[in-house]
Design an enzyme around this catalytic site. Sequence first.
Site, mmCIF file in Angstrom:
data_model
loop_
_atom_site.group_PDB
_atom_site.id
_atom_site.type_symbol
_atom_site.label_atom_id
_atom_site.label_comp_id
_atom_site.label_asym_id
_atom_site.label_seq_id
_atom_site.Cartn_x
_atom_site.Cartn_y
_atom_site.Cartn_z
ATOM 1 C CE LYS A 23 28.571 80.560 56.016
ATOM 2 N NZ LYS A 23 28.906 79.901 54.752
ATOM 3 C CG ASP A 25 25.885 76.706 49.242
ATOM 4 O OD1 ASP A 25 27.122 76.681 49.441
ATOM 5 O OD2 ASP A 25 25.206 75.686 49.092
ATOM 6 C CD GLU A 164 26.522 78.106 53.084
ATOM 7 O OE1 GLU A 164 27.490 77.364 53.295
ATOM 8 O OE2 GLU A 164 26.603 79.143 52.410
#
Length: 311
Positions: A23, A25, A164
């Site tokens: 994921k 950022d 993240e």
Amino acid sequence: MRPMLASQGTAIPAGPSWVHEVKWDGMRVLADVHEGQLQLTSRTGKDVTATFPELAGLALETEDALLDGEVVALEGGVPSFTALAERMHVQDRRRAAALAVVRPVTFMVFDILRLYGVDLTSRTLSERRATLERVGLEGAHWRVPPVYDDGRLLQEATRENGLEGVVSKRLSSKYHAGRRSSDWLKFPHRATDSVVVGGWRPETTNATRLGAVLVGRPTSTGLRYLGRVGSGLTGRAAVQLLDRLGSMGSDASPFADEVPRIDADGTRWVRPEVVVDVTALGATHGGRLRQPAYKGLRADLTPTDLLETEG
């Protein structure tokens, strides 16, 4: 077209029906390449082509494609949203070109929605991913990051490396533009919220400097108060935000519910127009953010966008 969105997950799924990605950022962007031209569009449909001139070379990678991904600003190999926030609001081409040299971005491409005029959104993720890998996108400012079979192992690796979190995606999922789907699940290590600023408080030792902001979430009944955010508001980030808020003064609180006196005293109210990202360790029983920290200004979002995605 607006991008497909992930739902908040509770447990990382296991098994051969799922793949897992880092994921990132950053800022969600659709990159449309057609007849030698590139158009970059934010999650809310705003044209941000001029903002990221270092991505112009994508137009030479293929004759026609629509790509979905995340624009990130890397610092020491790790995405920094604070660094990206300096780039996101810039529309002046000359200014954007100068920033591209000193603070370049990378486009992490994780999906392909069209290729050579053929719409791929009705095909499964496994088919789209195979197509994306065949295109072979690899440049100084764009790449196709890998996917992983073991989501829990990836979760630990991302935590250890300061990333993240993880996004898990069902291989059989089709691309539902503009919708939030349970076929894509997100697992951030620290929850990030986009919220609206309703007021600011000066530093206790310097009334001209920003010390904290009061934030809320738009709802159908008005702006709901979430708490006061001071952590992370330092240096250039604080100056940039205060520049935006300085001309938005208001005589009354914009929050629909009552703000506690300890937060309201000394607050300078503003029109609820500026969106920022904050991280928090969940919420209290009273609905306040727990240990919130400021991440950056979201020039690509408006309060209406947050209301549209409520829930």
